[in-house]
Write a protein that holds these residues in place. Structure first.
Motif, short mmCIF file in Angstrom:
data_model
loop_
_atom_site.label_atom_id
_atom_site.label_comp_id
_atom_site.label_asym_id
_atom_site.label_seq_id
_atom_site.Cartn_x
_atom_site.Cartn_y
_atom_site.Cartn_z
N ARG A 51 0.66 -0.74 0.12
CA ARG A 51 -0.08 -0.10 0.30
C ARG A 51 1.03 1.33 -0.02
O ARG A 51 0.69 2.22 -1.03
CB ARG A 51 -1.37 -0.02 1.37
CG ARG A 51 -1.54 1.06 1.55
CD ARG A 51 -2.35 1.21 2.80
NE ARG A 51 -2.79 2.53 3.04
CZ ARG A 51 -3.70 2.38 4.05
NH1 ARG A 51 -3.65 1.65 4.64
NH2 ARG A 51 -4.18 3.53 4.80
N LEU A 52 1.55 1.32 1.18
CA LEU A 52 3.19 2.33 0.87
C LEU A 52 3.50 2.48 -0.29
O LEU A 52 3.87 3.77 -0.70
CB LEU A 52 4.03 2.42 2.21
CG LEU A 52 3.76 2.32 3.45
CD1 LEU A 52 4.58 2.42 4.59
CD2 LEU A 52 2.20 3.55 3.66
N GLU A 53 3.82 1.72 -1.03
CA GLU A 53 4.98 2.29 -2.17
C GLU A 53 3.82 1.99 -3.60
O GLU A 53 4.41 3.14 -4.52
CB GLU A 53 4.90 0.75 -2.41
CG GLU A 53 6.55 -0.68 -1.98
CD GLU A 53 6.26 -1.39 -2.03
OE1 GLU A 53 5.84 -2.92 -3.18
OE2 GLU A 53 8.01 -2.47 -1.50
N GLN A 54 2.44 2.05 -3.15
CA GLN A 54 1.86 2.49 -4.47
C GLN A 54 1.80 4.03 -4.08
O GLN A 54 0.93 4.99 -5.32
CB GLN A 54 0.23 2.27 -4.63
CG GLN A 54 -0.48 0.15 -4.63
CD GLN A 54 -1.17 -0.01 -3.81
OE1 GLN A 54 -1.82 0.66 -3.59
NE2 GLN A 54 -2.06 -1.07 -4.28
N GLN A 55 0.86 4.94 -2.86
CA GLN A 55 1.20 5.85 -2.51
C GLN A 55 2.63 6.68 -3.14
O GLN A 55 2.80 7.65 -2.87
CB GLN A 55 1.28 6.18 -0.94
CG GLN A 55 0.38 5.53 -0.53
CD GLN A 55 -0.12 6.19 1.13
OE1 GLN A 55 0.67 6.66 1.77
NE2 GLN A 55 -1.68 5.33 1.67
N GLU A 56 3.59 6.11 -2.83
CA GLU A 56 5.03 6.76 -3.16
C GLU A 56 5.75 6.35 -4.61
O GLU A 56 6.44 7.34 -5.08
CB GLU A 56 6.05 5.74 -2.59
CG GLU A 56 6.34 6.33 -1.01
CD GLU A 56 7.50 4.53 -0.43
OE1 GLU A 56 7.05 4.80 0.84
OE2 GLU A 56 7.40 3.91 -0.91
N ALA A 57 4.83 5.61 -4.78
CA ALA A 57 4.89 5.70 -6.66
C ALA A 57 3.79 6.84 -7.88
O ALA A 57 4.37 7.27 -9.05
CB ALA A 57 4.52 4.67 -7.50
N GLU A 58 3.29 7.43 -6.42
CA GLU A 58 2.07 8.17 -7.36
C GLU A 58 3.12 9.28 -7.74
O GLU A 58 3.71 10.33 -7.14
CB GLU A 58 0.87 8.57 -6.21
CG GLU A 58 0.40 10.02 -7.21
CD GLU A 58 -1.52 10.36 -6.31
OE1 GLU A 58 -1.84 10.93 -6.47
OE2 GLU A 58 -1.02 9.61 -5.21
N THR A 71 2.31 16.75 -9.03
CA THR A 71 2.81 18.25 -9.32
C THR A 71 1.77 19.46 -8.39
O THR A 71 0.46 18.96 -9.21
CB THR A 71 3.52 19.22 -10.59
OG1 THR A 71 3.83 18.06 -10.73
CG2 THR A 71 4.02 20.58 -10.40
N PRO A 72 1.99 19.33 -6.65
CA PRO A 72 3.40 19.77 -5.95
C PRO A 72 3.56 17.75 -6.10
O PRO A 72 2.68 17.33 -5.68
CB PRO A 72 2.83 20.07 -5.18
CG PRO A 72 1.61 21.19 -5.48
CD PRO A 72 0.40 20.46 -6.50
N ILE A 73 4.98 18.04 -5.66
CA ILE A 73 4.96 16.09 -5.29
C ILE A 73 4.49 15.87 -3.56
O ILE A 73 4.12 17.07 -3.34
CB ILE A 73 7.10 16.81 -5.09
CG1 ILE A 73 7.27 17.08 -6.41
CG2 ILE A 73 7.28 15.88 -5.05
CD1 ILE A 73 8.91 17.60 -6.71
N LYS A 74 4.03 14.77 -3.74
CA LYS A 74 3.50 14.29 -2.61
C LYS A 74 5.15 13.74 -2.10
O LYS A 74 6.18 13.40 -2.26
CB LYS A 74 2.97 12.84 -3.10
CG LYS A 74 1.89 13.00 -4.14
CD LYS A 74 0.88 13.78 -3.40
CE LYS A 74 -0.52 14.04 -3.92
NZ LYS A 74 -1.69 14.27 -3.45
N PRO A 75 5.02 14.29 -0.33
CA PRO A 75 5.75 14.21 -0.16
C PRO A 75 6.10 11.89 0.30
O PRO A 75 7.51 11.99 0.70
CB PRO A 75 4.60 13.92 1.58
CG PRO A 75 4.49 15.77 1.28
CD PRO A 75 3.04 14.48 -0.24
N GLN A 76 5.51 11.42 0.22
CA GLN A 76 5.98 10.27 0.18
C GLN A 76 6.61 9.94 -1.24
O GLN A 76 7.72 8.46 -0.77
CB GLN A 76 4.62 9.25 -0.39
CG GLN A 76 3.35 9.27 1.07
CD GLN A 76 2.45 10.39 1.15
OE1 GLN A 76 2.81 11.59 0.33
NE2 GLN A 76 0.81 10.07 0.63
#
Length: 565
Positions: free
Chosen positions: A347-354, A357-362
């Motif tokens: 689940r976190l990897e999906q958030q981090e891959a998004e 702009t603006p950039i997601k902190p994850q």
């Protein structure tokens, strides 16, 4: 026969205790200490900070990283007052710090003289040892006692020295004491150990909560957890005790924690607390049998009911238990939680891959992970940045420091300065929000002045974003959280460092790769999404309802929906 002044003796004693640097700002009431410090500069360095608060925060961070005493210095009055925030950080995180403050001359005390403040009263709550030096002859014994108590009581010692005292010669009859301390080896009573052994052998769903006191005992902890078939949950100060992606690790607990840790705690029938006095007891099990291990007996049962207390060294206590408990062959509870954790990482990897702009902190944390060395030091500031780093950064062997109990904004940069002084050959990064960095950013020039090649990552969303989220969860419209920031990259250049500004996801990794290889202090100013809420791993109905109320208020105030007639 030449006799040394009290100021010279003070510096000699600090060197004897192994102090090799002091953070501070010179001034009239400590100039008689600054001069002998200048003369001894080949043995002890004076690190001039631009604000005494940063000096005290750096001293606290140095102590957290090394276990050695951190030392800071300030003039009477305003300088001493500025130290308080950093000293309270040291007090609450239980690390040894010595603060040396000037004072008006002895014969002027009590006359309401210029910059006279009752420093003994002011420092009374923060200090484990708090003394005004009354004479040159008294100074050696008092200095030794101050440092000894800071070490043995893991807290702050304050020495207030009137301006005339350091100028006097120390007479031969001055009190002479020893410049060292000893610590006892603490081990639990056998009666308590036997009770714990019996309780642990009966456990069906055990969970370990490891805190700051579990640092340095990784192998003992993992052996114990494996034999008990117990997953390990980490407090925030305990982050890094074991690698975040270790099969036994369920990550953090609480609002910055993981959903698997929340669920494991909810189902546990046995809790083993190691080196922590976890304050957020609502996240701990209800009705579980509990074993609490801590070197400080006063912490055992302080916030949560305990069945067995083991007052002793965590590593040695765990080794005793591991050698005597039965190996738990039923590992279904552990395996079930490991499966949950695998799902959580996906689940976190999906958030981090998004990419957005603006950039997601994850996404920023994911890219940062790629450039951080295995033995790096990470000084993390307070705010949303704490959530993103605690939840998304996978620790291996790095050191992670933060203001954990005081949670003071502005700790990130001073911590990085201290880390680079402590470990000049290690990669050092400060990870800050724009609110936290803005508190102490003037001391970026300190890193430039002393050629400390640190990398400062600023998550810039022009918000005090955690407070914005807290207001919204209460059902309120956000207020007073907007920030007007400079271009932090241009600020770095103006200070004599290197600055990069990142506005698009594709720029992240190449910029971070460049930044960490530069041999100068560097700021990476990353524009991140202010509306990315640091949602807790488990959202309560009250939180969800509050957030919904906030959204309705926003829509009404913006005129996007009409009130019913």
């Amino acid at each position: 026969m030449f006799r040394k002044t009290a100021g010279e003796v003070l510096i000699d004693l600090l060197i004897e205790w192994g102090v090799d640097h002091i953070y501070g700002m010179p001034g009239d009431s400590i100039n008689s200490i600054i001069e002998p410090l200048r003369k001894a500069r080949d043995k002890i360095k004076f690190i001039q900070v631009r604000h005494e608060e940063a000096g005290a925060l750096a001293a606290a961070s140095y102590a957290k990283l090394t276990g050695k005493i951190g030392v800071c210095m300030a003039i009477a009055g305003p300088g001493a007052i500025h130290l308080l925030n950093g000293l309270y950080d040291a007090k609450l995180d239980k690390v040894p710090v010595l603060a040396i403050t000037g004072q008006v001359e002895s014969d002027l005390l009590g006359t309401d003289f210029f910059q006279e403040v009752n420093l003994e009263r002011m420092f009374d709550d923060v200090a484990v040892y708090n003394q005004r030096v009354m004479s040159a002859e008294q100074l050696p014994a008092v200095v030794n006692q101050a440092i000894r108590e800071a070490y043995t009581k893991k807290g702050v010692s304050v020495l207030t020295i009137p301006d005339d005292i350091p100028k006097f010669e120390v007479e031969s009859e001055a009190r002479v004491t020893s410049s060292f301390f000893v610590m006892p080896e603490i081990f639990p009573r056998e009666f308590d150990l036997e009770k714990a052994r019996i309780l642990l052998n009966e456990a069906k769903k055990p969970v370990i909560l490891a805190g700051k006191g579990a640092h340095g005992i990784r192998e003992s902890l993992l052996s114990f957890a494996d034999k008990l078939a117990a997953p390990i949950v980490l407090t925030l100060p305990g982050k890094g005790v074991i690698p975040d992606e270790h099969p036994l690790c369920l990550g953090g607990l609480g609002l910055i924690g993981t959903k698997p840790s929340y669920e494991a705690m909810k189902e546990a029938d046995t809790l083993i607390m190691i080196g922590t006095s976890f304050p957020f007891t609502g996240f701990l099990p209800t009705g579980a049998k509990t074993v609490h291990i801590d070197t400080d007996p006063s912490q055992i049962g302080k916030r949560y009911p305990v069945d067995v207390g083991l007052a002793g060294d965590a590593g040695k206590t765990l080794e005793w238990l591991t050698n005597r408990i039965h190996a738990h062959e039923d590992r279904s509870f552990l395996e079930h939680n490991q499966h949950r954790m695998q799902q959580w990482w996906r689940r976190l990897e999906q958030q981090e891959a998004e990419e957005a702009t603006p950039i997601k902190p994850q996404q920023l944390i994911r890219e940062l992970q790629k450039v951080v060395h295995d033995d790096a030091v990470l000084s993390v500031d307070v705010g949303n940045v704490t959530v993103w780093m605690a939840r998304h950064f996978r620790m291996t062997n790095q050191q992670f420091i933060i203001s954990s109990w005081l949670a003071t904004l502005g700790c990130g940069l001073p911590g990085a300065i201290a880390a680079k002084i402590a470990y000049p050959n290690k990669q050092v990064l400060a990870v800050c929000g724009d609110g936290g960095f803005g508190m102490t950013m003037n001391d970026f020039v300190t890193a430039v002045k002393y050629n400390l090649p640190i990398t400062v990552i600023v998550l810039n969303n022009h918000k005090i974003a955690m407070i914005k989220f807290e207001q919204e969860v209460m059902g309120n419209v956000e207020f007073g959280t907007d920030l007007v920031n400079p271009n932090f990259a241009q600020y770095a250049e103006a200070c004599g460092g290197i600055g990069y500004r990142v506005e698009h996801p594709a720029e992240l990794l190449p910029t971070l790769e460049k930044a960490v290889t530069r041999n100068k202090p560097c700021i990476v100013d990353v524009l991140v999404d202010a509306n990315e809420a640091p949602m807790p791993a488990k959202i309560t109905f009250g939180q969800a309802a509050g957030y919904a109320r906030h959204m309705i208020k926003e829509l009404f105030e913006e005129g996007k929906i009409d009130l019913p007639l």
